[in-house]
Design an enzyme around this catalytic site. Structure first.
Site, PDB file in Angstrom:
ATOM      1  N   HIS A  54       2.279   6.067   2.770  1.00  0.00           N
ATOM      2  CA  HIS A  54       2.164   4.695   2.031  1.00  0.00           C
ATOM      3  C   HIS A  54       3.352   3.901   2.138  1.00  0.00           C
ATOM      4  CE1 HIS A  54       3.006   7.565  -1.272  1.00  0.00           C
ATOM      5  NE2 HIS A  54       3.702   6.686  -1.714  1.00  0.00           N
ATOM      6  N   ARG A 101       3.851   5.342 -12.083  1.00  0.00           N
ATOM      7  CA  ARG A 101       3.163   6.585 -11.182  1.00  0.00           C
ATOM      8  C   ARG A 101       3.100   7.673 -11.938  1.00  0.00           C
ATOM      9  NH1 ARG A 101       6.194   8.900  -5.980  1.00  0.00           N
ATOM     10  NH2 ARG A 101       7.007  10.403  -7.401  1.00  0.00           N
ATOM     11  N   HIS A 112       5.927   7.151   3.951  1.00  0.00           N
ATOM     12  CA  HIS A 112       5.993   8.577   3.468  1.00  0.00           C
ATOM     13  C   HIS A 112       4.768   8.983   2.663  1.00  0.00           C
ATOM     14  CE1 HIS A 112       7.106   5.851  -0.169  1.00  0.00           C
ATOM     15  NE2 HIS A 112       6.668   6.851  -0.834  1.00  0.00           N
ATOM     16  N   ASP A 142       4.373  11.384  -0.935  1.00  0.00           N
ATOM     17  CA  ASP A 142       5.063  11.545  -2.122  1.00  0.00           C
ATOM     18  C   ASP A 142       5.467  12.929  -2.079  1.00  0.00           C
ATOM     19  OD1 ASP A 142       5.050   8.845  -3.222  1.00  0.00           O
ATOM     20  OD2 ASP A 142       3.242   9.159  -4.417  1.00  0.00           O
TER      21      ASP A 142
END
Length: 310
Positions: free
Chosen positions: A259, A274, A102, A104
């Protein structure tokens, strides 16, 4: 105090198409504009940067570093942040692993331009992050398929069937899914996105891209085309495998990568934090821009300008 670094930063390539690392650059300092510009230049070139011995020990330091590249998003449109840190999202093995390819938050109008991940708890083995170049994938397409992809648009949403067998679902998966989808988002993005800083074209799809916007095309046909394109992104030559160490930070360009976090560390704890940097609205080959269909994400992220190096 501003870091006095007058020499060129030396990033070591991790692969021919994506990834570079540097060791011992103290990111907890108030970095000079020149150093930040060099990091941005390296990010444009390598798409994913690994900072080992980064010396970022707190959420505040991570937030300060990330904010040098533009305004920050909130932690997530629907998922709670770290307590007291509205820009920090915990990526915790207790909540399951993101073991799907995916980019983000592509289900909103202006997904993050870049993401930072900081190691908090690292398993003894496994737990890597795989990052793939969607620009390399685009270049690999046969000319006829590339021209076809240039014309396509896909609908991205946070509300879809994850199709994970019950025996492989993490405990509490259904409750977390309800939180993740408590506000429904749908956005139409170009399948081929033009990077605003480099002009590169990359396939902008991934797990949240659920169907193509083509009248008369069945869901099965739509998914088959997306699967075909996705297979080019996940070719081994387009992937860098990032091994996690303590005191490490990874910065990757969310506009031209995907990623994946493989669930290969058994029941060991794994925790990253994150912080994401606000992005612009994606632009297609013909200059048209993405369109929101459902859900207002303005509380999550302002629309960033690309004029100041965002």
């Amino acid at each position: 105090m501003t870091a006095a670094i007058d020499t060129r930063l030396e990033f070591t390539k991790l692969g021919s198409r994506i990834g570079a690392e540097i060791r011992g650059l103290d990111l907890s300092q108030d970095l000079s504009d020149d150093v930040v510009a060099q990091i941005r230049e390296a990010l444009n070139r390598h798409k994913a940067l690994v900072f080992r011995e980064a010396n970022i020990r707190t959420d505040e330091q991570q937030v300060r570093f990330a904010s040098r590249f533009g305004p920050l998003t909130k932690a997530h449109p629907t998922v709670a942040s770290v307590t007291g840190a509205e820009n920090v999202l915990p990526v915790d093995s207790e909540d399951g692993s993101a073991n799907t390819w995916h980019t983000d938050v592509t289900f909103v109008l202006n997904p993050p331009q870049a993401s930072t991940l900081r190691s908090i708890v690292v398993p003894r083995y496994g737990g890597e992050t795989l990052i793939a170049s969607s620009a390399g994938a685009y270049q690999d397409l046969p000319a006829e398929l590339r021209n076809f992809a240039d014309t396509l648009w896909a609908i991205h949403t946070n509300d879809y069937d994850y199709a994970v067998p019950k025996n492989l679902e993490h405990e509490g998966a259904e409750d977390r899914r309800k939180i993740f989808t408590r506000v429904k988002y749908q956005t139409a993005h170009p399948v081929v996105r033009v990077h605003p800083l480099t002009g590169e074209r990359g396939l902008f799809i991934g797990g949240f891209a659920q169907r193509l916007r083509i009248v008369g095309l069945s869901n099965t046909e739509s998914k088959d085309i997306l699967r075909l394109l996705q297979a080019y992104i996940t070719r081994p030559e387009n992937i860098v495998r990032v091994n996690w160490e303590p005191n490490q930070l990874v910065l990757f360009d969310n506009r031209i990568t995907q990623h994946y976090a493989p669930s290969n560390y058994d029941d060991q704890p794994r925790r990253l934090n994150r912080v994401t940097i606000a992005g612009d609205i994606p632009v297609a080959v013909d200059g048209s821009r993405s369109q929101a269909i459902e859900g207002d994400s303005s509380h999550y992220s302002a629309v960033a300008s690309t004029q100041a190096g965002a």
